[in-house]
Design a protein around this motif. Structure first.
Motif, PDB file in Angstrom:
ATOM      1  N   ALA A  84      41.309  53.984  39.164  1.00 51.25           N
ATOM      2  CA  ALA A  84      40.577  52.852  38.587  1.00 51.25           C
ATOM      3  C   ALA A  84      39.190  52.736  39.206  1.00 51.25           C
ATOM      4  O   ALA A  84      38.196  52.498  38.505  1.00 51.25           O
ATOM      5  N   GLU A  85      39.107  52.887  40.514  1.00 49.04           N
ATOM      6  CA  GLU A  85      37.805  52.788  41.188  1.00 49.04           C
ATOM      7  C   GLU A  85      36.870  53.922  40.775  1.00 49.04           C
ATOM      8  O   GLU A  85      35.666  53.711  40.612  1.00 49.04           O
ATOM      9  N   ALA A  86      37.416  55.119  40.588  1.00 48.31           N
ATOM     10  CA  ALA A  86      36.588  56.251  40.155  1.00 48.31           C
ATOM     11  C   ALA A  86      36.058  56.024  38.742  1.00 48.31           C
ATOM     12  O   ALA A  86      34.870  56.269  38.465  1.00 48.31           O
ATOM     13  N   TYR A  87      36.918  55.535  37.837  1.00 47.46           N
ATOM     14  CA  TYR A  87      36.462  55.230  36.480  1.00 47.46           C
ATOM     15  C   TYR A  87      35.428  54.105  36.495  1.00 47.46           C
ATOM     16  O   TYR A  87      34.423  54.163  35.783  1.00 47.46           O
ATOM     17  N   ALA A  88      35.664  53.080  37.301  1.00 46.06           N
ATOM     18  CA  ALA A  88      34.729  51.957  37.366  1.00 46.06           C
ATOM     19  C   ALA A  88      33.378  52.395  37.924  1.00 46.06           C
ATOM     20  O   ALA A  88      32.323  51.972  37.432  1.00 46.06           O
ATOM     21  N   ASP A  89      33.409  53.270  38.925  1.00 43.26           N
ATOM     22  CA  ASP A  89      32.161  53.786  39.498  1.00 43.26           C
ATOM     23  C   ASP A  89      31.385  54.604  38.463  1.00 43.26           C
ATOM     24  O   ASP A  89      30.170  54.459  38.323  1.00 43.26           O
ATOM     25  N   LEU A  90      32.088  55.429  37.718  1.00 46.71           N
ATOM     26  CA  LEU A  90      31.443  56.214  36.665  1.00 46.71           C
ATOM     27  C   LEU A  90      30.906  55.302  35.571  1.00 46.71           C
ATOM     28  O   LEU A  90      29.801  55.517  35.058  1.00 46.71           O
ATOM     29  N   ALA A  91      31.667  54.277  35.218  1.00 51.50           N
ATOM     30  CA  ALA A  91      31.215  53.327  34.198  1.00 51.50           C
ATOM     31  C   ALA A  91      29.947  52.609  34.647  1.00 51.50           C
ATOM     32  O   ALA A  91      29.009  52.439  33.857  1.00 51.50           O
ATOM     33  N   SER A  92      29.895  52.225  35.907  1.00 46.20           N
ATOM     34  CA  SER A  92      28.693  51.570  36.434  1.00 46.20           C
ATOM     35  C   SER A  92      27.496  52.516  36.384  1.00 46.20           C
ATOM     36  O   SER A  92      26.385  52.100  36.041  1.00 46.20           O
ATOM     37  N   TYR A  93      27.725  53.772  36.712  1.00 49.65           N
ATOM     38  CA  TYR A  93      26.662  54.783  36.627  1.00 49.65           C
ATOM     39  C   TYR A  93      26.145  54.891  35.192  1.00 49.65           C
ATOM     40  O   TYR A  93      24.942  54.895  34.955  1.00 49.65           O
ATOM     41  N   CYS A  94      27.077  54.948  34.238  1.00 48.45           N
ATOM     42  CA  CYS A  94      26.679  55.059  32.829  1.00 48.45           C
ATOM     43  C   CYS A  94      25.931  53.813  32.367  1.00 48.45           C
ATOM     44  O   CYS A  94      24.962  53.910  31.608  1.00 48.45           O
ATOM     45  N   PHE A 108      35.199  51.489  31.646  1.00 51.21           N
ATOM     46  CA  PHE A 108      35.751  50.286  32.279  1.00 51.21           C
ATOM     47  C   PHE A 108      37.158  50.020  31.753  1.00 51.21           C
ATOM     48  O   PHE A 108      38.041  49.601  32.497  1.00 51.21           O
ATOM     49  N   ASP A 109      37.380  50.266  30.466  1.00 45.12           N
ATOM     50  CA  ASP A 109      38.703  50.092  29.889  1.00 45.12           C
ATOM     51  C   ASP A 109      39.705  51.062  30.521  1.00 45.12           C
ATOM     52  O   ASP A 109      40.843  50.686  30.814  1.00 45.12           O
ATOM     53  N   LEU A 110      39.285  52.287  30.754  1.00 43.43           N
ATOM     54  CA  LEU A 110      40.155  53.256  31.438  1.00 43.43           C
ATOM     55  C   LEU A 110      40.466  52.801  32.862  1.00 43.43           C
ATOM     56  O   LEU A 110      41.584  52.989  33.356  1.00 43.43           O
ATOM     57  N   ALA A 111      39.478  52.197  33.520  1.00 47.61           N
ATOM     58  CA  ALA A 111      39.700  51.681  34.871  1.00 47.61           C
ATOM     59  C   ALA A 111      40.756  50.575  34.851  1.00 47.61           C
ATOM     60  O   ALA A 111      41.676  50.564  35.672  1.00 47.61           O
ATOM     61  N   LEU A 112      40.626  49.654  33.907  1.00 48.25           N
ATOM     62  CA  LEU A 112      41.601  48.562  33.800  1.00 48.25           C
ATOM     63  C   LEU A 112      42.976  49.088  33.419  1.00 48.25           C
ATOM     64  O   LEU A 112      43.996  48.564  33.876  1.00 48.25           O
ATOM     65  N   ASP A 113      43.011  50.114  32.604  1.00 50.26           N
ATOM     66  CA  ASP A 113      44.280  50.702  32.204  1.00 50.26           C
ATOM     67  C   ASP A 113      44.940  51.428  33.377  1.00 50.26           C
ATOM     68  O   ASP A 113      46.159  51.432  33.494  1.00 50.26           O
ATOM     69  N   SER A 114      44.142  52.012  34.248  1.00 48.25           N
ATOM     70  CA  SER A 114      44.678  52.735  35.399  1.00 48.25           C
ATOM     71  C   SER A 114      45.324  51.788  36.402  1.00 48.25           C
ATOM     72  O   SER A 114      46.407  52.066  36.913  1.00 48.25           O
ATOM     73  N   PRO A 121      36.095  45.490  36.840  1.00 52.16           N
ATOM     74  CA  PRO A 121      35.681  46.016  35.529  1.00 52.16           C
ATOM     75  C   PRO A 121      35.799  44.987  34.404  1.00 52.16           C
ATOM     76  O   PRO A 121      34.948  44.940  33.517  1.00 52.16           O
ATOM     77  N   LEU A 122      36.814  44.146  34.459  1.00 54.89           N
ATOM     78  CA  LEU A 122      36.975  43.122  33.424  1.00 54.89           C
ATOM     79  C   LEU A 122      35.819  42.132  33.455  1.00 54.89           C
ATOM     80  O   LEU A 122      35.312  41.732  32.403  1.00 54.89           O
ATOM     81  N   ALA A 123      35.375  41.773  34.646  1.00 55.91           N
ATOM     82  CA  ALA A 123      34.250  40.849  34.761  1.00 55.91           C
ATOM     83  C   ALA A 123      32.977  41.454  34.165  1.00 55.91           C
ATOM     84  O   ALA A 123      32.226  40.771  33.465  1.00 55.91           O
ATOM     85  N   VAL A 124      32.757  42.731  34.411  1.00 56.24           N
ATOM     86  CA  VAL A 124      31.567  43.401  33.865  1.00 56.24           C
ATOM     87  C   VAL A 124      31.666  43.498  32.348  1.00 56.24           C
ATOM     88  O   VAL A 124      30.691  43.223  31.633  1.00 56.24           O
TER      89      VAL A 124
END
Length: 180
Positions: A84-94, A108-114, A121-124
């Motif tokens: 989840a943290e890796a997906y969220a970090d990538l989402a923030s980069y994007c 971010f959805d993948l992060a929440l799903d993980s 991620p939900l807040a963002v």
């Protein structure tokens, strides 16, 4: 030398080692890429290979390859929280660096799903969709999170998250979707 190595693990280790050396010491991106791509063909989900490729792609400004490699790195994380943290970090980069909001929302959805217990991620997502006034999309995001909430291990956190999501959904229906 590589042609003489028959053991697949040793061959993989040598390919990564050679690629990393070309990357760091000789600064020959083409040769480093060739070695690391061969290593990835042998072990497509090896974190060391993926991390080395990520460094190469970042240095050579191959954005699409950086995203794909970081996605693969997130997928191979063992723990749901790390994934989840890796997906969220990538989402923030994007979102912040590349200004690619749709891709960021997907990640971010993948992060929440993980791991639904990682709530940043939900807040963002909520802030981004509210800024864009995409109320029906925000409703979908809240409903998906409500479906994920039972997977939150801590009962107290799960209850609080569920309550807050229901409250936000109610406010969303009342204020923006005109559905009391």
């Amino acid at each position: 030398l590589l042609a003489t190595i028959r053991n697949p693990e040793e061959r993989l280790a040598r390919l990564v080692d050679f690629g990393t050396r070309w990357l760091r010491m000789a600064i020959d991106d083409a040769r480093a890429g060739a070695m690391l791509e061969k290593a990835r063909a042998v072990a497509p989900e090896d974190p060391a290979v993926l991390e080395a490729l990520q460094r190469l792609y970042e240095r050579t400004h191959r954005v699409a390859d950086v995203i794909e490699t970081r996605r693969a790195l997130a997928r191979v994380q063992k723990s749901p929280r790390a994934r989840a943290e890796a997906y969220a970090d990538l989402a923030s980069y994007c979102l912040l660096e590349l200004k690619r909001e749709e891709l960021a929302l997907e990640l971010f959805d993948l992060a929440l799903d993980s791991d639904p217990s990682v709530l940043d991620p939900l807040a963002v997502v909520a802030r981004l969709l509210a800024d864009r006034q995409e109320w029906s999309e925000l409703e979908v995001a809240y409903r998906k999170m409500l479906e994920r909430a039972p997977r939150i291990a801590d009962a107290e956190v799960r209850a609080e998250v569920t309550w807050e999501l229901c409250r936000r959904l109610g406010t969303l229906f009342r204020d923006h979707l005109e559905d009391p």
